[in-house]
Design a protein around this motif. Sequence first.
Motif, short mmCIF file in Angstrom:
data_model
loop_
_atom_site.label_atom_id
_atom_site.label_comp_id
_atom_site.label_asym_id
_atom_site.label_seq_id
_atom_site.Cartn_x
_atom_site.Cartn_y
_atom_site.Cartn_z
N LYS A 128 0.86 -1.20 0.00
CA LYS A 128 0.00 0.00 0.00
C LYS A 128 0.88 1.23 0.00
N PRO A 129 0.49 2.23 -0.83
CA PRO A 129 1.33 3.45 -0.87
C PRO A 129 1.20 4.25 0.44
N ALA A 130 2.24 4.96 0.75
CA ALA A 130 2.23 5.80 1.96
C ALA A 130 1.32 7.03 1.78
N ALA A 131 1.06 7.69 2.90
CA ALA A 131 0.13 8.83 2.86
C ALA A 131 0.68 9.98 2.02
N ASP A 132 1.99 10.17 1.98
CA ASP A 132 2.60 11.25 1.20
C ASP A 132 3.06 10.80 -0.17
N HIS A 133 2.53 9.68 -0.64
CA HIS A 133 2.92 9.17 -1.96
C HIS A 133 2.37 10.08 -3.04
N LEU A 141 -5.60 14.29 -3.85
CA LEU A 141 -6.09 15.31 -2.92
C LEU A 141 -6.14 16.66 -3.56
N ARG A 142 -5.21 17.00 -4.43
CA ARG A 142 -5.16 18.32 -5.07
C ARG A 142 -6.21 18.50 -6.16
N ALA A 143 -6.62 17.42 -6.73
CA ALA A 143 -7.58 17.54 -7.85
C ALA A 143 -8.92 18.00 -7.34
#
Length: 415
Positions: A395-400, A407-409
């Motif tokens: 699983k990718p990390a939270a800051d991946h 989140l930015r989209a």
Amino acid sequence: MSRRELQRVGVLARVKAGELLVKDAAALMRVGYRQAKRLWKRYRMGGASSLQHGNAGRVSNRRRPEKERQKILRKVEEKYSGFGPTLAAEHLASEDELDIHPETLRRWMLEGGLWKRARKSQPHRQRRERKAHFGELVQLDGSFHEWYEKRGPTACLMNMVDDATSVVEARIGDGETIWAAARVLRQWIGKYGVPLALYTDWKNVYMREPTEKELLHGKVPVTQFGRMCQKLGIRIIAASSPQAKGRVERGNGTHQDRLIKKMGRKRIRTHEAANEFLQKEYLADHNTRFAREPALPQDYHRRAPKLQDLDQVFCLETERSISNDWVVRYENRWFQLERTSDYPPRQAKVTVCEWEDERIQIRYQGKARSYHQIAPPKPRISIAVTKPPKLSRWKPAADHPWKTAMLRAPASAPP
């Protein structure tokens, strides 16, 4: 002139020259004084030639007729080509009723080119003294040779020779195997009894080197034939060289001459016929001719066991494990033992006994057990199963970057 006659000529020439008296000549010629006077008189009257024997150069009165000589040599050339003078003289007497001394025949064959004088090798070591008693030591060896002279297969003669008397027992087979050695030893025991010791070589049939496990536990290695001899109380002595057991080695050479020619006269080509000839004719005649009396009359052979006991001695014994379902595997065969309890044996061992006729007996805890042969288990068939690929649990990390981009989209408006 002979050497002695030439020596007498030289001594009497010194008497003639005045260097010696007749009595001195008698001492040098080792004759009496009267004989020396007679020789001196013959020398003065006839010279050196008068000292030569009167029969020198004459034909002997006991010479056999030339016609008989040619007849015998013709028989040797036609029927006994390759035979030695001694063996040829024996067959001339037994088959053709022509009696001739072997030494006379030897001289005739040398003159006729039918025999070559064998060169005698110089002895390089001292021979061991014979044992004093019959049965104290018996030498055993196998000899591979063309015993049938291309009429049959290459065979092996198992030869036993008593050290004290040179008594021989022999048997022909395919090779120098455990059963071949056991058969000839059993023949010896049946005729004479159980000897004290056997003198053999270092072949694996008789002796072998210890394994690492045996060296670790200090066990003495024993072959199957050695175990048979242990049961009979026979000690096996391994020779370090062929010369050490030279009596049986020289016997092999004798058999390679006499036995081959005798079997060739009878056109023998099978082991059965050869062994029958050995027992009925050859061995009795050979022992009568070549055996000798021992130094001491006591016989050291022990009484032979009963036939039933001998059968239990001459068999192969192998230790095997019992599986949990009471099955014993031996020589790629499976034997189902009769169960003695419902509990499976824990690391139990059995002894599998096999005889030359392929009879099998299985002994568990010292007693023969009932069994029956079963079919071997079927081999397991492995089925190739295609496994699904493993899913990744990463699983990718939270800051991946993937998550930050989401989140930015901006969220799209609902339709």
